[in-house]
Design a protein around this motif. Structure first.
Motif, mmCIF file in Angstrom:
data_model
loop_
_atom_site.group_PDB
_atom_site.id
_atom_site.type_symbol
_atom_site.label_atom_id
_atom_site.label_comp_id
_atom_site.label_asym_id
_atom_site.label_seq_id
_atom_site.Cartn_x
_atom_site.Cartn_y
_atom_site.Cartn_z
ATOM 1 N N VAL A 16 30.678 35.529 47.015
ATOM 2 C CA VAL A 16 30.576 35.987 46.046
ATOM 3 C C VAL A 16 31.377 35.367 45.022
ATOM 4 N N ASP A 17 32.605 35.335 45.183
ATOM 5 C CA ASP A 17 33.455 34.687 44.002
ATOM 6 C C ASP A 17 33.082 33.562 43.557
ATOM 7 N N SER A 18 32.576 32.558 44.398
ATOM 8 C CA SER A 18 32.386 31.358 43.769
ATOM 9 C C SER A 18 31.112 31.510 42.983
ATOM 10 N N ALA A 19 30.308 32.245 43.154
ATOM 11 C CA ALA A 19 28.902 32.616 42.451
ATOM 12 C C ALA A 19 29.160 33.207 40.913
ATOM 13 N N ASP A 20 30.338 33.979 41.031
ATOM 14 C CA ASP A 20 30.814 34.488 39.845
ATOM 15 C C ASP A 20 31.444 33.556 38.977
ATOM 16 N N LEU A 21 32.161 32.499 39.516
ATOM 17 C CA LEU A 21 32.684 31.365 38.791
ATOM 18 C C LEU A 21 31.712 30.675 37.947
ATOM 19 N N ILE A 22 30.419 30.245 38.852
ATOM 20 C CA ILE A 22 29.458 29.414 38.142
ATOM 21 C C ILE A 22 28.783 30.223 37.034
ATOM 22 N N ARG A 23 28.463 31.539 37.262
ATOM 23 C CA ARG A 23 28.024 32.444 36.321
ATOM 24 C C ARG A 23 28.718 32.449 34.962
ATOM 25 N N GLU A 24 30.115 32.636 35.341
ATOM 26 C CA GLU A 24 31.070 32.128 33.975
ATOM 27 C C GLU A 24 30.956 31.104 33.149
ATOM 28 N N GLU A 25 30.396 30.071 33.733
ATOM 29 C CA GLU A 25 30.152 28.725 33.217
ATOM 30 C C GLU A 25 28.782 28.467 32.467
ATOM 31 N N GLY A 26 27.983 29.839 32.476
ATOM 32 C CA GLY A 26 26.707 29.542 31.960
ATOM 33 C C GLY A 26 25.556 29.460 32.597
ATOM 34 N N GLU A 32 39.755 32.440 48.831
ATOM 35 C CA GLU A 32 39.311 33.589 49.680
ATOM 36 C C GLU A 32 40.226 33.369 50.882
ATOM 37 N N THR A 33 40.682 32.415 51.260
ATOM 38 C CA THR A 33 41.481 32.264 52.407
ATOM 39 C C THR A 33 42.911 32.647 52.427
ATOM 40 N N ILE A 34 43.318 32.508 51.019
ATOM 41 C CA ILE A 34 44.716 33.455 50.738
ATOM 42 C C ILE A 34 44.321 34.788 50.248
ATOM 43 N N ASP A 35 43.350 35.190 49.925
ATOM 44 C CA ASP A 35 43.060 36.625 49.740
ATOM 45 C C ASP A 35 43.101 37.447 51.081
ATOM 46 N N VAL A 36 42.583 37.124 52.042
ATOM 47 C CA VAL A 36 42.491 37.581 53.260
ATOM 48 C C VAL A 36 43.561 37.398 53.940
ATOM 49 N N ASN A 53 36.595 37.007 58.335
ATOM 50 C CA ASN A 53 36.035 35.843 57.832
ATOM 51 C C ASN A 53 35.355 36.144 56.450
ATOM 52 N N PRO A 54 35.626 35.335 55.447
ATOM 53 C CA PRO A 54 34.979 35.659 54.028
ATOM 54 C C PRO A 54 33.908 34.793 53.735
ATOM 55 N N PHE A 55 33.353 33.919 54.828
ATOM 56 C CA PHE A 55 32.326 32.707 54.566
ATOM 57 C C PHE A 55 31.167 32.743 55.085
ATOM 58 N N GLY A 56 30.892 34.226 55.416
ATOM 59 C CA GLY A 56 29.526 34.367 56.028
ATOM 60 C C GLY A 56 29.376 34.574 57.286
ATOM 61 N N ASP A 57 27.914 34.604 57.776
ATOM 62 C CA ASP A 57 27.639 35.214 59.081
ATOM 63 C C ASP A 57 27.247 33.868 60.061
ATOM 64 N N GLY A 58 27.303 32.783 59.686
ATOM 65 C CA GLY A 58 26.853 31.772 60.425
ATOM 66 C C GLY A 58 25.327 31.171 60.205
ATOM 67 N N GLU A 59 24.686 31.744 59.407
ATOM 68 C CA GLU A 59 23.283 31.574 59.099
ATOM 69 C C GLU A 59 23.089 30.816 57.831
ATOM 70 N N ALA A 60 24.024 30.043 57.273
ATOM 71 C CA ALA A 60 23.814 29.584 55.938
ATOM 72 C C ALA A 60 22.923 28.559 56.123
ATOM 73 N N GLU A 68 38.350 26.178 58.114
ATOM 74 C CA GLU A 68 38.189 26.379 59.684
ATOM 75 C C GLU A 68 39.361 26.942 60.171
ATOM 76 N N ALA A 69 40.449 26.789 59.695
ATOM 77 C CA ALA A 69 41.619 27.713 60.402
ATOM 78 C C ALA A 69 41.385 29.210 60.051
ATOM 79 N N CYS A 70 40.913 29.637 59.044
ATOM 80 C CA CYS A 70 40.365 30.748 58.727
ATOM 81 C C CYS A 70 39.445 31.577 59.667
ATOM 82 N N ILE A 71 38.517 30.718 59.742
ATOM 83 C CA ILE A 71 37.316 31.096 60.741
ATOM 84 C C ILE A 71 37.693 31.347 61.836
ATOM 85 N N LEU A 72 38.804 30.273 62.437
ATOM 86 C CA LEU A 72 39.307 30.426 63.996
ATOM 87 C C LEU A 72 40.190 31.160 64.124
#
Length: 372
Positions: free
Chosen positions: A151-161, A310-314, A343-350, A291-295
């Motif tokens: 969601v954070d990365s989506a917000d960044l590109i919304r802010e760029e118009g 996100e890896t720092i935030d968690v 893990n902030p990167f989803g459920d493995g179904e991307a 990968e480190a975050c996920i593992l």
């Protein structure tokens, strides 16, 4: 007219790994696809072996571009990709990440009557001195589908118009890849025995980025920091040496401290097994941070910024920069971390979600042509 629905452009080890779930999703959903390999990584250890190990079909095309200056490399890719796309006539072209292969694929597609999808859209380091940052921004603004990992990365590109109807939050395909291969790596990889390593009794290192290894003083500071971490924990620091970094060691005539074990570049399953069993990871790689975050392995990033905040935030990662003392202090801090983050990167179904969106969605260009 070709039957190809999707063309997948890739060129480096991380792209192969992160697009493997997308390729598998094409196969599971019976989507006709073609793979265009630029050959940006020209080392067998870093490149072609991954297709065999991940049980992926060989690329349909390999441009064999190899190494060169950014401009020359990107231009050669652009010419080759354009010719293939004109022959194949896919409906959609997918690129992943921030390499020169991604930029070339994005530019070539944007000049043709095809849709562009950017997997891992919206990452920002806010450091325009990094070529990767320019590649990310240009590709995002050229894309018709922006597949944001969070969601954070989506917000960044919304802010760029960028219009909302181009943005899809899918999670990161790195989660798919890690989950699909982690157990297989533990079963099939013998790297711990080969290197005589005990789980949780070594530190794993990667350092290859130009801003780190092309600067002699900075590279020496990083190596000194790694060595001091290894000495502090009384363990070896295992460093699978990237060809770029190895060349710089020779060029600068840098002596590597004894506590740093240089080993050959590892294939994906062996490297994943090393990551899974490390006490701590010291890296300058964006993908390794994920990968480190996920593992569930604590990570220290030897850079001044990261496009994976996100890896720092968690609590899975921290920025140390390149100064020796900061690397040591950060390693001590992360070594004491409680590894229970989410893990902030989803459920493995991307991968499946990305192909489903491409197949089912009316794209922005189609919507623009639809009578109102």
């Amino acid at each position: 007219m070709s039957d190809t629905e999707i063309a997948i452009v890739l060129g480096t080890r991380p792209e192969i790994i992160k697009l493997a779930p997308v390729i598998r999703a094409c196969e599971s959903q019976d989507v006709q696809y073609t793979v265009i390999h630029t050959g940006q990584h020209y080392s067998e250890e870093l490149d072609a072996v991954f297709f065999e190990q991940l049980e992926l079909p060989e690329p349909d095309y390999n441009l064999g571009v190899g190494s060169n200056s950014h401009g020359v490399q990107t231009a050669e890719m652009l010419v080759g990709i354009e010719e293939i796309l004109q022959d194949e006539e896919p409906e959609t072209v997918l690129v992943q990440g921030d390499t020169n292969s991604v930029l070339a694929g994005a530019i070539a597609t944007s000049k043709l009557d095809m849709e562009l999808g950017h997997v891992e859209a919206g990452l920002r380091s806010f450091d325009r001195d990094m070529p990767e940052e320019i590649n990310r921004v240009v590709t995002d603004h050229a894309a018709d589908y922006l597949f944001a990992p969070t969601v954070d990365s989506a917000d960044l590109i919304r802010e760029e118009g960028i219009p909302e109807d181009r943005i899809y939050v899918t999670g990161n395909t790195v989660v798919d890849a890690v989950e699909q291969h982690r157990e297989f790596a533990q079963e099939k990889s013998a790297i711990l025995d080969e290197l005589e390593l005990v789980p949780s009794e070594f530190v794993l290192v990667t350092a290859h980025r130009a801003e780190n290894v092309d600067d002699e003083d900075r590279f020496e500071e990083i190596l000194d920091g790694i060595a001091r971490v290894a000495d502090r924990f009384d363990v070896d620091a295992v460093y699978p040496i990237h060809p770029r970094a190895e060349n710089r060691l020779d060029e600068f005539d840098i002596s590597v401290p004894d506590s740093i074990r240089l080993v050959e570049p590892q294939d994906y399953l062996d490297f994943l097994n090393l990551e899974s069993n490390a006490r701590l990871i010291l890296t300058d790689s964006g993908g390794v941070q994920e990968e480190a975050c996920i593992l569930g392995v604590p990570c220290v990033t030897m850079r001044d910024n990261t496009e994976r905040p996100e890896t720092i935030d968690v609590g899975a990662n921290t920025l140390a920069g390149a100064e020796t003392d900061e690397i040591v202090d950060s390693a001590i801090e992360m070594d004491g971390a409680v590894c229970d983050w989410t893990n902030p990167f989803g459920d493995g179904e991307a991968g499946e979600q990305i192909i489903t969106e491409v197949e089912q969605s009316e794209t922005p260009k189609e919507l623009e042509m639809t009578p109102q």
